[in-house]
Design a protein around this motif. Sequence first.
Motif, mmCIF file in Angstrom:
data_model
loop_
_atom_site.group_PDB
_atom_site.id
_atom_site.type_symbol
_atom_site.label_atom_id
_atom_site.label_comp_id
_atom_site.label_asym_id
_atom_site.label_seq_id
_atom_site.Cartn_x
_atom_site.Cartn_y
_atom_site.Cartn_z
ATOM 1 N N GLY A 70 15.326 11.975 -12.912
ATOM 2 C CA GLY A 70 15.053 12.457 -11.572
ATOM 3 C C GLY A 70 13.658 12.143 -11.078
ATOM 4 O O GLY A 70 13.305 12.467 -9.970
ATOM 5 N N VAL A 71 12.868 11.495 -11.907
ATOM 6 C CA VAL A 71 11.515 11.150 -11.467
ATOM 7 C C VAL A 71 11.609 9.950 -10.538
ATOM 8 O O VAL A 71 12.282 8.976 -10.845
ATOM 9 C CB VAL A 71 10.635 10.793 -12.679
ATOM 10 N N PRO A 72 10.985 10.012 -9.393
ATOM 11 C CA PRO A 72 11.078 8.906 -8.459
ATOM 12 C C PRO A 72 10.387 7.669 -8.995
ATOM 13 O O PRO A 72 9.322 7.771 -9.602
ATOM 14 C CB PRO A 72 10.346 9.430 -7.228
ATOM 15 N N LEU A 73 10.993 6.548 -8.775
ATOM 16 C CA LEU A 73 10.371 5.321 -9.230
ATOM 17 C C LEU A 73 9.280 4.907 -8.270
ATOM 18 O O LEU A 73 9.354 5.191 -7.086
ATOM 19 C CB LEU A 73 11.432 4.224 -9.322
ATOM 20 N N PRO A 74 8.265 4.244 -8.756
ATOM 21 C CA PRO A 74 7.194 3.784 -7.889
ATOM 22 C C PRO A 74 7.730 2.818 -6.830
ATOM 23 O O PRO A 74 8.787 2.230 -7.013
ATOM 24 C CB PRO A 74 6.239 3.070 -8.847
ATOM 25 N N ALA A 75 6.950 2.654 -5.820
ATOM 26 C CA ALA A 75 7.433 1.901 -4.668
ATOM 27 C C ALA A 75 7.520 0.403 -4.912
ATOM 28 O O ALA A 75 7.595 -0.367 -3.982
ATOM 29 C CB ALA A 75 6.533 2.174 -3.484
ATOM 30 N N GLY A 76 7.514 -0.046 -6.147
ATOM 31 C CA GLY A 76 7.753 -1.452 -6.445
ATOM 32 C C GLY A 76 6.513 -2.236 -6.797
ATOM 33 O O GLY A 76 6.607 -3.259 -7.463
ATOM 34 N N ALA A 109 2.199 0.511 -13.056
ATOM 35 C CA ALA A 109 1.198 0.680 -14.123
ATOM 36 C C ALA A 109 0.712 2.121 -14.164
ATOM 37 O O ALA A 109 0.554 2.703 -15.241
ATOM 38 C CB ALA A 109 0.028 -0.273 -13.888
ATOM 39 N N GLN A 110 0.507 2.707 -12.988
ATOM 40 C CA GLN A 110 0.071 4.115 -12.937
ATOM 41 C C GLN A 110 1.138 5.029 -13.520
ATOM 42 O O GLN A 110 0.834 5.978 -14.248
ATOM 43 C CB GLN A 110 -0.243 4.513 -11.504
ATOM 44 N N ALA A 111 2.383 4.721 -13.208
ATOM 45 C CA ALA A 111 3.472 5.538 -13.760
ATOM 46 C C ALA A 111 3.553 5.380 -15.271
ATOM 47 O O ALA A 111 3.829 6.348 -15.990
ATOM 48 C CB ALA A 111 4.793 5.139 -13.103
ATOM 49 N N ALA A 120 -3.918 -4.404 -18.928
ATOM 50 C CA ALA A 120 -2.848 -5.291 -18.457
ATOM 51 C C ALA A 120 -2.716 -5.206 -16.948
ATOM 52 O O ALA A 120 -2.534 -6.222 -16.273
ATOM 53 C CB ALA A 120 -1.531 -4.921 -19.130
ATOM 54 N N ALA A 121 -2.826 -3.967 -16.416
ATOM 55 C CA ALA A 121 -2.704 -3.789 -14.966
ATOM 56 C C ALA A 121 -3.864 -4.460 -14.242
ATOM 57 O O ALA A 121 -3.676 -5.120 -13.224
ATOM 58 C CB ALA A 121 -2.656 -2.304 -14.639
ATOM 59 N N ASP A 122 -5.068 -4.296 -14.798
ATOM 60 C CA ASP A 122 -6.256 -4.889 -14.161
ATOM 61 C C ASP A 122 -6.191 -6.413 -14.144
ATOM 62 O O ASP A 122 -6.655 -7.061 -13.216
ATOM 63 C CB ASP A 122 -7.524 -4.434 -14.896
ATOM 64 N N SER A 123 -5.623 -6.993 -15.210
ATOM 65 C CA SER A 123 -5.580 -8.455 -15.294
ATOM 66 C C SER A 123 -4.329 -9.030 -14.645
ATOM 67 O O SER A 123 -4.110 -10.234 -14.659
ATOM 68 C CB SER A 123 -5.642 -8.886 -16.765
ATOM 69 N N GLY A 124 -3.490 -8.145 -14.083
ATOM 70 C CA GLY A 124 -2.274 -8.617 -13.426
ATOM 71 C C GLY A 124 -1.252 -9.172 -14.391
ATOM 72 O O GLY A 124 -0.418 -10.001 -14.037
#
Lengths: 165, 99
Positions: free
Chosen positions: A88-94, A100-102, A125-129
């Motif tokens: 039931g947790v909403p998925l991030p907006a894509g 990455a935050q999730a 990983a998020a910072d380096s894309g």
Amino acid sequence: MDDLQGVYARTEAGAAEIKARAFELTRAQRNLLIVIDGKSAIGSFAKIAGCAPEQMGEVLLPLVEHGLVAPIAGGPNRGAVQGRPWGGVPLPAGSSAAQAQALVALAERVFDKRAGPVVLKLEKAADSGGDLLAAAESAAKLAKLTIDEVKAQDFLAEARRLISA
Amino acid sequence: MQLDIITIVGLGAVLIMLINLFQVISLKSQISGGVVGKSWNIMILLVVLFAAGYMILPFLATMPVETLRIIVSMILFFGAIYVLVTIRLIYGIIRELSA
């Protein structure tokens, strides 16, 4: 909390707080701050915040008082929380940043105080894309070696669902 | 205490073992569990035993031969266990990384 269908968005101060950690937020408050997306009903974040839906008010109130999140009237996804994957947790907006935050919030929830190295790996990983799934798998391997084998498997399973959904 | 080559090597061994002890305990905070964490507690125990055992090195010359033989055999025995734990740990890491 009376209105679990209320929609809140992170403010600029809230975005800054994610990195700065200036306030002494609880884990639930921090998790909520990370995943809140300005589209989904606040009640749908209960599981990832790690509390019962009726406790969401206690979690949310300090964030509102500090100006880290703000209510949005009539958000587009009001009431659309049923039938979502991942409990039931909403998925991030894509966006990969939101994913990455999730993932970071998931790691903090699963590994609790021992999440540090896993969170660091995901943030790098998020910072380096980089590829988030590869980062999650790599982080799970690290967790399996140095934190907890069962929790690492749980983390990877939920991370895969989160990314693929 | 006579400062011959045996004493110097012995003191060097004690010093290195104390460094090992410091490192193995320092790293513990980063390895709270998992595949490595399980072996790490055993390794800490073995390094503590080694460090204690090595402390007798400066007194070797004053010890009875029978006591000496027991101590040396114990050090060899726990040394073998240490190697076994290390090999199994490396194998576990390789298996996890290649999975």
